[in-house]
Design a protein around this motif. Structure first.
Motif, mmCIF file in Angstrom:
data_model
loop_
_atom_site.group_PDB
_atom_site.id
_atom_site.type_symbol
_atom_site.label_atom_id
_atom_site.label_comp_id
_atom_site.label_asym_id
_atom_site.label_seq_id
_atom_site.Cartn_x
_atom_site.Cartn_y
_atom_site.Cartn_z
ATOM 1 N N GLY A 52 16.774 -2.323 -1.913
ATOM 2 C CA GLY A 52 17.536 -2.279 -3.165
ATOM 3 C C GLY A 52 18.364 -1.010 -3.281
ATOM 4 O O GLY A 52 19.017 -0.890 -4.589
ATOM 5 N N TYR A 53 18.199 -0.078 -2.629
ATOM 6 C CA TYR A 53 18.825 1.246 -2.778
ATOM 7 C C TYR A 53 20.405 1.228 -2.230
ATOM 8 O O TYR A 53 20.552 0.861 -1.168
ATOM 9 C CB TYR A 53 18.111 2.487 -2.459
ATOM 10 N N ILE A 54 21.323 1.427 -3.000
ATOM 11 C CA ILE A 54 22.679 1.274 -2.598
ATOM 12 C C ILE A 54 23.235 2.909 -2.575
ATOM 13 O O ILE A 54 23.355 3.652 -3.606
ATOM 14 C CB ILE A 54 23.758 0.457 -3.558
ATOM 15 N N GLU A 55 23.424 3.360 -1.354
ATOM 16 C CA GLU A 55 23.975 4.733 -1.158
ATOM 17 C C GLU A 55 25.078 5.028 -1.906
ATOM 18 O O GLU A 55 25.948 4.321 -1.714
ATOM 19 C CB GLU A 55 24.367 5.132 0.280
ATOM 20 N N GLN A 60 19.768 2.999 -7.239
ATOM 21 C CA GLN A 60 18.536 1.983 -7.227
ATOM 22 C C GLN A 60 18.911 0.688 -8.117
ATOM 23 O O GLN A 60 19.271 0.915 -9.042
ATOM 24 C CB GLN A 60 17.242 2.664 -7.648
ATOM 25 N N TYR A 113 18.797 -6.861 -7.753
ATOM 26 C CA TYR A 113 19.061 -6.903 -6.230
ATOM 27 C C TYR A 113 19.278 -8.372 -5.741
ATOM 28 O O TYR A 113 19.921 -8.615 -5.059
ATOM 29 C CB TYR A 113 17.860 -6.226 -5.565
ATOM 30 N N THR A 159 25.705 -11.014 -4.692
ATOM 31 C CA THR A 159 27.143 -10.665 -5.191
ATOM 32 C C THR A 159 27.272 -11.559 -6.289
ATOM 33 O O THR A 159 28.401 -11.517 -6.667
ATOM 34 C CB THR A 159 27.498 -11.005 -4.057
#
Ligand SMILES: [Zn+2]
Length: 77
Positions: free
Chosen positions: A26-29, A33, A39, A43
């Motif tokens: 669930g980490y989005i660069e 976090q 998460y 969408t």
């Protein structure tokens, strides 16, 4: 150790700040976090609009929450 907070809802996540992102879910660069709940929402980013007068007319947060939930269910009909 301090836990990283969810970028969507602000709740503490299961991960320490020190945990490398390769070991997280669930980490989005570039963003951060997400908690497990946000998460798994994926969408699904539906929103409802709350008129300002409802917020202003309900100084009690609990009552305001009830009105917002009412609006939510009305939007589902
Ligand atoms: Zn969250």
């Amino acid at each position: 150790m301090a836990k990283d907070k969810c970028i969507m809802c602000g709740k503490e996540t299961a991960y320490d700040f020190e945990t490398h992102i390769d070991y997280r879910t669930g980490y989005i660069e570039g963003a951060g976090q997400l908690c497990a709940t946000c998460y798994t929402q994926g969408t699904n980013r539906n929103h409802i609009a709350v008129p300002e007068y409802i917020i202003e007319a309900n100084p009690n947060d609990l009552e305001l929450g009830g009105k917002i939930r009412e609006l939510y269910w009305q939007s589902k009909k």
